[in-house]
Design an enzyme around this catalytic site. Structure first.
Site, mmCIF file in Angstrom:
data_model
loop_
_atom_site.group_PDB
_atom_site.id
_atom_site.type_symbol
_atom_site.label_atom_id
_atom_site.label_comp_id
_atom_site.label_asym_id
_atom_site.label_seq_id
_atom_site.Cartn_x
_atom_site.Cartn_y
_atom_site.Cartn_z
ATOM 1 N N ARG A 1 -8.595 1.960 -2.348
ATOM 2 C CA ARG A 1 -7.591 2.380 -3.074
ATOM 3 C C ARG A 1 -7.504 1.818 -4.459
ATOM 4 O O ARG A 1 -7.392 0.511 -4.441
ATOM 5 C CB ARG A 1 -6.119 2.093 -2.381
ATOM 6 C CG ARG A 1 -5.137 2.170 -3.123
ATOM 7 C CD ARG A 1 -3.720 2.146 -2.400
ATOM 8 N NE ARG A 1 -3.522 0.724 -1.728
ATOM 9 C CZ ARG A 1 -3.322 -0.586 -2.173
ATOM 10 N NH1 ARG A 1 -3.382 -0.763 -3.587
ATOM 11 N NH2 ARG A 1 -3.237 -1.490 -1.472
ATOM 12 N N HIS B 1 -0.684 -0.224 -4.536
ATOM 13 C CA HIS B 1 -0.159 0.449 -3.224
ATOM 14 C C HIS B 1 0.682 1.627 -3.511
ATOM 15 O O HIS B 1 0.501 2.918 -3.071
ATOM 16 C CB HIS B 1 0.368 -0.632 -2.335
ATOM 17 C CG HIS B 1 1.203 -0.151 -1.209
ATOM 18 N ND1 HIS B 1 0.624 0.353 0.045
ATOM 19 C CD2 HIS B 1 2.413 -0.058 -1.060
ATOM 20 C CE1 HIS B 1 1.395 0.754 0.670
ATOM 21 N NE2 HIS B 1 2.773 0.459 0.256
ATOM 22 N N TYR C 1 -3.178 -9.479 -6.894
ATOM 23 C CA TYR C 1 -3.875 -9.822 -5.527
ATOM 24 C C TYR C 1 -5.316 -9.506 -5.543
ATOM 25 O O TYR C 1 -6.032 -9.736 -4.497
ATOM 26 C CB TYR C 1 -3.215 -9.524 -4.316
ATOM 27 C CG TYR C 1 -2.980 -7.889 -4.244
ATOM 28 C CD1 TYR C 1 -3.674 -6.917 -3.713
ATOM 29 C CD2 TYR C 1 -1.466 -7.214 -4.605
ATOM 30 C CE1 TYR C 1 -3.524 -5.604 -3.823
ATOM 31 C CE2 TYR C 1 -1.228 -6.194 -4.480
ATOM 32 C CZ TYR C 1 -2.104 -5.113 -4.151
ATOM 33 O OH TYR C 1 -1.913 -3.727 -4.040
HETATM 34 C C1 LIG Z 1 6.568 -0.633 10.835
HETATM 35 C C2 LIG Z 1 6.423 -1.193 9.138
HETATM 36 N N1 LIG Z 1 6.128 -2.241 9.037
HETATM 37 C C3 LIG Z 1 5.839 -2.572 7.450
HETATM 38 C C4 LIG Z 1 6.110 -1.628 6.695
HETATM 39 C C5 LIG Z 1 6.156 -2.085 5.308
HETATM 40 N N2 LIG Z 1 4.639 -1.263 4.766
HETATM 41 C C6 LIG Z 1 4.661 -0.214 4.088
HETATM 42 S S1 LIG Z 1 3.010 0.161 3.598
HETATM 43 C C7 LIG Z 1 2.613 -1.102 4.436
HETATM 44 C C8 LIG Z 1 0.962 -1.532 4.379
HETATM 45 C C9 LIG Z 1 0.114 -0.357 4.932
HETATM 46 O O1 LIG Z 1 -1.177 -0.207 4.717
HETATM 47 P P1 LIG Z 1 -2.057 0.523 5.423
HETATM 48 O O2 LIG Z 1 -1.912 0.903 6.813
HETATM 49 O O3 LIG Z 1 -3.458 -0.087 5.189
HETATM 50 O O4 LIG Z 1 -2.036 2.015 4.668
HETATM 51 P P2 LIG Z 1 -2.315 2.142 3.065
HETATM 52 O O5 LIG Z 1 -0.778 1.865 2.244
HETATM 53 O O6 LIG Z 1 -3.253 1.207 2.250
HETATM 54 O O7 LIG Z 1 -2.803 3.451 3.012
HETATM 55 C C10 LIG Z 1 3.351 -1.934 4.912
HETATM 56 C C11 LIG Z 1 3.204 -3.246 5.641
HETATM 57 C C12 LIG Z 1 6.403 -0.148 7.281
HETATM 58 N N3 LIG Z 1 6.511 0.685 5.989
HETATM 59 N N4 LIG Z 1 6.617 0.049 8.495
#
Ligand SMILES: Cc1ncc(C[n+]2csc(CCOP(=O)(O)OP(=O)(O)O)c2C)c(N)n1
Length: 367
Positions: free
Chosen positions: A263, A267, A276
Site C-alpha cells: 500500500r 492507511h 512509521y
Molecule cells: C476488530 C477490529 N480491530 C481493530 C480495528 C482497527 N483497525 C482498522 S484498520 C486496521 C488495520 C488493518 O490492516 P490489514 O488487515 O492489513 O488491512 P489494510 O488496512 O492494510 O488493507 C485496524 C487494526 C478494526 N477496525 N476492527
C-alpha cells in the site's frame, strides 16, 4: 492489441509455498481475459482512488482508504469471478467493486456518512464494506455453507456451481474471527477462497509483527492449500484466484491466496505514514507499479497509444461522474437505522426513535 493466451496457472507464483493440487473435477478451460481490459480496469480503479482522495481533501468525504499499489491484486482477483459467485470485501476493495459493476459513486456514501452500505449486494453479488477487521470472513463462510445446502457445488453445471471470494488484509490474520473462519471452512470443505492482500502494513504495524511465516503458509496448519503470488502482477493474481475458485466450485474446498503487494498511500486519509515507514521502501514498490507492469507485457506502438488515449478519456468521465455524484448523494433519513434494526420495532426502540427524531428536528435552522 493481441490476446494474451490463456494462462495455465502459476504465472508469477512466488517460490515460497508448495503448489495447490489441481481441481478435483475437470473444468472447461478458462476464457482468456483481454490484457487491455485488465489494464483499463486498473487505470479506472486508480482514478477512482485519486478522485476520492481529492474529494476527501475538499471536505466532501470524512475519510478514504486508498488502494494505491493494490490495483492488480483486486482487478486480477475480481476477473476470476463468475457472475453467480459472491464477494465479501473489507473496506478497500474499490477495484473489485468496479469490476463487479458497482457505480463508484455508491462507494462514497459510507465515507461521506450518508449510508452504512451503498449498493444492493444481491444485484452485484458483492456484500457491502465492513470496517470491522475479519468480520466479513465469518459472513463469507456462513454464505458458503448456504451454497452447499442449496446444492450448488460440484454439480458440474456451468452457471450453477458457485463459490465465495472473501478478502482480507495481512493485519486480519491476527484476528480470532479469521482463524475461526479458516477452521470452519476447512472442517466443512466449504467453497470459499480467502484472498489476502498482503500490503505489508496493518496501519502502522508491519507484517513482521503479525506473523513469522508468510500468510500463505498459514493455510497448511488449517489443512487447505495456500498459494503466494506476486500481487502486483494482474495475470498472476487472476490465474491463482481462478484456479482456486474453480476448485471451490467443483467441491474441492477452500484455498488461501496471498497476493504480496504494497500500500503506497497512508492507511487512510487520516493517517500519517511518514511516522512509521521510509520513503525508500515506498520508492522500491513504486518501481513495481502494477499498471506499468501490465503495460510492459503488452505490445507497443499505435495499438497501445490508442488504448491509453481511450482509457484516459474513460478515466476523465468516471472522475467527473464521481465529483458530481458525491455532492448529489442524498441526505440520510434519520429514522432509517431504527427501521432496519428488527422486523418489528420494539416499544423501547419506538421511544428512542421519537426522541432521536425530536432531537434532529431541534437542530434544524429556522429562517
Ligand atoms: C476488530 C477490529 N480491530 C481493530 C480495528 C482497527 N483497525 C482498522 S484498520 C486496521 C488495520 C488493518 O490492516 P490489514 O488487515 O492489513 O488491512 P489494510 O488496512 O492494510 O488493507 C485496524 C487494526 C478494526 N477496525 N476492527
Amino acid at each position: 492489441m493481441p490476446e494474451r493466451s490463456a494462462h495455465s496457472g502459476h504465472h508469477g507464483v512466488m517460490p515460497v509455498i508448495a503448489d495447490a493440487p489441481g481441481p478435483d473435477h475437470p473444468t472447461a478451460p478458462p476464457e482468456p481475459v483481454d490484457p487491455a481490459r485488465l489494464y483499463r480496469d486498473m487505470a479506472i480503479t486508480r482514478r477512482i482512488d485519486t478522485e476520492a482522495i481529492a474529494l476527501q481533501r475538499q471536505g466532501e468525504l470524512g475519510l478514504w482508504p486508498s488502494l494505491l499499489g493494490q490495483e492488480a491484486a483486486q482487478v486480477g482477483a475480481a476477473h476470476a469471478l463468475q457472475p453467480q459467485d459472491m464477494v465479501f470485501p473489507t473496506y478497500r476493495e474499490h477495484g473489485v467493486a468496479w469490476v463487479r459493476g458497482i457505480d463508484p459513486v455508491e462507494l462514497l456514501g459510507l465515507f461521506r456518512g450518508t449510508t452504512l452500505g451503498g449498493w444492493d449486494p444481491q444485484q452485484h453479488r458483492m456484500n457491502t464494506y465492513t470496517l470491522v477487521i475479519g468480520a466479513q470472513l465469518l459472513h463469507a463462510v456462513g454464505y458458503a455453507m448456504g451454497i452447499v445446502r442449496d446444492g450448488d457445488v460440484g454439480t458440474g453445471e456451468p452457471g450453477r456451481d458457485r463459490a465465495v471470494l472473501a478478502f482480507l488484509g495481512d493485519g486480519s490474520i491476527s484476528e480470532g474471527e479469521t482463524n475461526e473462519a479458516f477452521v470452519w471452512a476447512a472442517a466443512q470443505d466449504l467453497p470459499v477462497v480467502f484472498l489476502c492482500q498482503n500490503n505489508q502494513w496493518a496501519i502502522s504495524a508491519p507484517f513482521s509483527v503479525q506473523s513469522r511465516v508468510p500468510v500463505a503458509r498459514r493455510a497448511d496448519g488449517f489443512g487447505f492449500p495456500g498459494i503466494r503470488v506476486d500481487g502486483n502482477d494482474v495475470h498472476a493474481v487472476l490465474d491463482a484466484t481462478r484456479e482456486a475458485l474453480e476448485r471451490a466450485r467443483a467441491g474441492g474446498g477452500p484455498t488461501l491466496v496471498e497476493a504480496l503487494t504494497y500500500r503506497r498511500n497512508p492507511h487512510t486519509t487520516s493517517d500519517d505514514d511518514g511516522r512509521y515507514r521510509s520513503g525508500a521502501e515506498n520508492d522500491r514498490w513504486a518501481a513495481r507499479d502494477p499498471l506499468a507492469l501490465a503495460l510492459d507485457g503488452m505490445e507497443t506502438g499505435d495499438g497501445r497509444a490508442a488504448l491509453l488515449a481511450e482509457v484516459e478519456q474513460e478515466c476523465e468521465q468516471v472522475a467527473a461522474r464521481l465529483r458530481a455524484g458525491c455532492r448529489a448523494l442524498p441526505e440520510p433519513d434519520p429514522a432509517a437505522p431504527f427501521d432496519h434494526t428488527f422486523a418489528e420495532i420494539t416499544p423501547e426502540l419506538e421511544r428512542q426513535r421519537a426522541e432521536h427524531l425530536a432531537f434532529v428536528a431541534s437542530l434544524e435552522v429556522t429562517p
